[in-house]
Write a protein that holds these residues in place. Structure first.
Motif, PDB file in Angstrom:
ATOM      1  N   LEU A 108       3.138   5.960  -3.121  1.00 33.05           N
ATOM      2  CA  LEU A 108       4.341   6.542  -3.437  1.00 33.05           C
ATOM      3  C   LEU A 108       4.573   6.425  -4.899  1.00 33.05           C
ATOM      4  CD1 LEU A 108       6.878   5.589  -0.521  1.00 33.05           C
ATOM      5  CD2 LEU A 108       5.664   7.953  -0.959  1.00 33.05           C
ATOM      6  N   ALA A 109       4.376   5.454  -5.760  1.00 33.26           N
ATOM      7  CA  ALA A 109       4.660   5.318  -6.893  1.00 33.26           C
ATOM      8  C   ALA A 109       3.544   6.247  -7.699  1.00 33.26           C
ATOM      9  CB  ALA A 109       4.410   3.929  -7.454  1.00 33.26           C
ATOM     10  N   SER A 110       2.339   6.157  -7.218  1.00 37.31           N
ATOM     11  CA  SER A 110       1.481   7.209  -7.867  1.00 37.31           C
ATOM     12  C   SER A 110       1.716   8.604  -7.772  1.00 37.31           C
ATOM     13  CB  SER A 110      -0.006   6.886  -7.084  1.00 37.31           C
ATOM     14  OG  SER A 110      -0.564   5.741  -7.269  1.00 37.31           O
ATOM     15  N   SER A 111       2.388   9.046  -6.691  1.00 37.27           N
ATOM     16  CA  SER A 111       2.836  10.440  -6.555  1.00 37.27           C
ATOM     17  C   SER A 111       4.213  10.731  -7.371  1.00 37.27           C
ATOM     18  CB  SER A 111       3.226  10.570  -5.104  1.00 37.27           C
ATOM     19  OG  SER A 111       2.266  10.603  -4.021  1.00 37.27           O
ATOM     20  N   LEU A 112       4.863   9.739  -7.530  1.00 42.06           N
ATOM     21  CA  LEU A 112       6.139  10.007  -8.170  1.00 42.06           C
ATOM     22  C   LEU A 112       5.649  10.137  -9.768  1.00 42.06           C
ATOM     23  CD1 LEU A 112       8.538   7.089  -6.565  1.00 42.06           C
ATOM     24  CD2 LEU A 112       8.801   9.727  -6.802  1.00 42.06           C
ATOM     25  N   GLU A 113       4.629   9.228 -10.003  1.00 43.72           N
ATOM     26  CA  GLU A 113       4.037   9.206 -11.513  1.00 43.72           C
ATOM     27  C   GLU A 113       3.263  10.594 -11.773  1.00 43.72           C
ATOM     28  OE1 GLU A 113       0.501   7.233 -14.256  1.00 43.72           O
ATOM     29  OE2 GLU A 113       0.490   6.819 -12.173  1.00 43.72           O
TER      30      GLU A 113
ATOM     31  N   VAL B 272       6.529   6.365 -15.045  1.00 41.59           N
ATOM     32  CA  VAL B 272       5.708   6.316 -16.084  1.00 41.59           C
ATOM     33  C   VAL B 272       5.016   4.967 -15.780  1.00 41.59           C
ATOM     34  CG1 VAL B 272       5.201   6.012 -18.581  1.00 41.59           C
ATOM     35  CG2 VAL B 272       6.896   7.603 -17.640  1.00 41.59           C
ATOM     36  N   LYS B 273       3.854   4.908 -15.705  1.00 42.22           N
ATOM     37  CA  LYS B 273       3.004   3.634 -15.772  1.00 42.22           C
ATOM     38  C   LYS B 273       2.472   3.179 -16.947  1.00 42.22           C
ATOM     39  CE  LYS B 273      -1.184   3.893 -13.831  1.00 42.22           C
ATOM     40  NZ  LYS B 273      -2.338   4.008 -12.896  1.00 42.22           N
ATOM     41  N   GLU B 274       2.568   1.813 -16.943  1.00 40.90           N
ATOM     42  CA  GLU B 274       2.306   1.293 -18.482  1.00 40.90           C
ATOM     43  C   GLU B 274       1.384  -0.045 -18.104  1.00 40.90           C
ATOM     44  OE1 GLU B 274       4.518  -0.776 -22.355  1.00 40.90           O
ATOM     45  OE2 GLU B 274       5.515   0.525 -20.878  1.00 40.90           O
ATOM     46  N   ARG B 275       0.281  -0.144 -18.819  1.00 45.46           N
ATOM     47  CA  ARG B 275      -0.770  -1.245 -18.558  1.00 45.46           C
ATOM     48  C   ARG B 275      -0.379  -2.210 -19.310  1.00 45.46           C
ATOM     49  NH1 ARG B 275      -4.756  -2.317 -15.606  1.00 45.46           N
ATOM     50  NH2 ARG B 275      -4.895  -0.047 -14.810  1.00 45.46           N
TER      51      ARG B 275
ATOM     52  N   THR C   8       0.752  -1.153   0.049  1.00 48.73           N
ATOM     53  CA  THR C   8       0.026   0.074  -0.160  1.00 48.73           C
ATOM     54  C   THR C   8       0.677   1.117  -0.012  1.00 48.73           C
ATOM     55  OG1 THR C   8      -0.009  -0.240   2.263  1.00 48.73           O
ATOM     56  CG2 THR C   8      -1.897  -1.042   1.093  1.00 48.73           C
ATOM     57  N   THR C   9       1.920   1.275   0.665  1.00 47.50           N
ATOM     58  CA  THR C   9       2.926   2.421   0.759  1.00 47.50           C
ATOM     59  C   THR C   9       3.461   2.571  -0.615  1.00 47.50           C
ATOM     60  OG1 THR C   9       3.313   2.078   2.868  1.00 47.50           O
ATOM     61  CG2 THR C   9       4.838   3.359   1.794  1.00 47.50           C
TER      62      THR C   9
ATOM     63  N   GLU D 236      -2.062  -6.737 -15.211  1.00 47.69           N
ATOM     64  CA  GLU D 236      -0.467  -6.199 -15.158  1.00 47.69           C
ATOM     65  C   GLU D 236      -0.228  -4.736 -15.342  1.00 47.69           C
ATOM     66  OE1 GLU D 236       4.039  -8.014 -16.338  1.00 47.69           O
ATOM     67  OE2 GLU D 236       2.482  -8.588 -17.339  1.00 47.69           O
ATOM     68  N   VAL D 237       0.116  -4.082 -14.466  1.00 41.97           N
ATOM     69  CA  VAL D 237       0.671  -2.748 -14.680  1.00 41.97           C
ATOM     70  C   VAL D 237       2.040  -2.553 -14.025  1.00 41.97           C
ATOM     71  CG1 VAL D 237       0.224  -0.554 -13.890  1.00 41.97           C
ATOM     72  CG2 VAL D 237      -1.605  -1.893 -14.276  1.00 41.97           C
ATOM     73  N   THR D 238       3.044  -1.964 -14.890  1.00 39.20           N
ATOM     74  CA  THR D 238       4.511  -1.745 -14.689  1.00 39.20           C
ATOM     75  C   THR D 238       4.737  -0.505 -14.457  1.00 39.20           C
ATOM     76  OG1 THR D 238       5.231  -2.203 -16.826  1.00 39.20           O
ATOM     77  CG2 THR D 238       5.027  -4.051 -15.595  1.00 39.20           C
ATOM     78  N   TYR D 239       5.899  -0.246 -13.837  1.00 41.26           N
ATOM     79  CA  TYR D 239       6.325   1.223 -13.805  1.00 41.26           C
ATOM     80  C   TYR D 239       7.929   1.321 -14.133  1.00 41.26           C
ATOM     81  CZ  TYR D 239       2.454   2.526 -10.719  1.00 41.26           C
ATOM     82  OH  TYR D 239       1.090   2.546 -10.428  1.00 41.26           O
ATOM     83  N   ARG D 240       8.221   2.370 -14.758  1.00 37.59           N
ATOM     84  CA  ARG D 240       9.563   2.653 -15.146  1.00 37.59           C
ATOM     85  C   ARG D 240       9.940   4.109 -14.928  1.00 37.59           C
ATOM     86  NH1 ARG D 240       9.114   4.968 -20.136  1.00 37.59           N
ATOM     87  NH2 ARG D 240       7.048   4.408 -21.401  1.00 37.59           N
ATOM     88  N   MET D 241      11.257   4.424 -15.030  1.00 39.13           N
ATOM     89  CA  MET D 241      11.860   5.933 -14.784  1.00 39.13           C
ATOM     90  C   MET D 241      11.335   6.819 -16.123  1.00 39.13           C
ATOM     91  SD  MET D 241      15.460   5.813 -13.385  1.00 39.13           S
ATOM     92  CE  MET D 241      15.774   5.174 -11.578  1.00 39.13           C
ATOM     93  N   GLY D 242      10.511   7.821 -15.396  1.00 40.61           N
ATOM     94  CA  GLY D 242      10.332   8.961 -16.648  1.00 40.61           C
ATOM     95  C   GLY D 242      11.249   9.744 -17.013  1.00 40.61           C
TER      96      GLY D 242
END
Length: 252
Positions: free
Chosen positions: A40-45, A51-54, A35-36, A59-65
């Motif tokens: 935090l990932a949502s705030s960073l996005e 960057v969030k990619e579905r 949950t934490t 499945e949803v992944t994140y990578r650096m913007g």
């Protein structure tokens, strides 16, 4: 530093291990509750740092913007200025045996990015990383003069001109006049405005885009000052700055 910020930085650090990660993978790598990590990932996005990619409905992944690339570029350029300037600073320091420094603009402050001390018993010492307001001292005022007029007005609307010494400019109209004089002369001098009993001299460092990226300065104890010595320092500062300009690709 706030705990949330430290945790957010820790999440960014995870991407040095794996460039693309799910929330579950991030939680495991960062050793934080899911949950934490999600919060935090949502705030960073939202800030453009992730960057969030579905990949699918599950499945949803994140990578650096790319914003991080911009930050890295600015840091890299700043380090480049220091690397190019340092041998020239050392030579200038040997010639005048006074404190030589490079100062850069960061937000609404000047930051001493590189300093070389004098070997004299009585000398001014400034540590790397020290910050100064833009209205006091030769280097800060020079950096302030490089800003667009509307940005200077915005800065003056926000800042309170506090007396750091008896000579600190605490009148906004007088400061504007000083900025105009600096622009006309092409360099800056201060007499005990930031540090008491010192005289400072600064010349701009320009890059290939004709942008002022730093201020090259020499600061001396007021007891060592004379008009003749001041002229010698200014001449050597100008010569040194121009050699740095050449290496950075700036042409007049």
């Amino acid at each position: 530093m706030s705990k949330s910020l430290v945790k957010a930085i820790k999440i960014l650090d995870c991407f040095t291990v794996n460039p693309e990660m799910t929330i579950n993978e991030l939680a495991e790598t960062a050793n934080m509750p899911k949950t934490t990590v999600f919060r935090l990932a949502s705030s960073l996005e939202e800030a453009g740092l992730l960057v969030k990619e579905r990949k699918s409905s599950h499945e949803v992944t994140y990578r650096m913007g790319l914003k991080l690339l911009t930050f890295g570029k600015h840091v890299s350029e700043q380090l480049k200025y220091n690397k190019v300037a340092l041998p020239h600073m050392k030579k200038l320091n040997e010639e005048v045996d006074e404190l030589v420094h490079i100062t850069v603009l960061e937000g609404n402050e000047a930051v001493y990015a590189e300093t070389i001390d004098s070997s004299k018993p009585v000398r001014l010492v400034v540590k790397v990383g020290r910050r100064a307001p833009l209205y006091a001292g030769s280097a800060p005022k020079l950096l302030l003069s490089s800003m667009a007029d509307e940005k200077i007005e915005a800065y003056l609307d926000e800042v309170e001109l506090t007396k750091l010494t008896d000579n600190t400019l605490d009148n906004k109209e007088r400061l504007k006049e000083e900025i105009q004089k600096i622009r006309e002369k092409g360099y800056s001098i201060s007499h005990s405005e930031h540090f008491k009993d010192t005289v400072g001299f600064s010349y701009p460092i320009y890059n290939h885009q004709k942008k002022m990226v730093a201020a090259l300065g020499v600061s001396i104890p007021v007891l060592d000052y004379s008009e003749e010595k001041g002229k010698v320092i200014l001449d050597k500062l100008e010569d040194t700055a121009k050699r740095i300009w050449d290496e950075l690709g700036y042409t007049v």
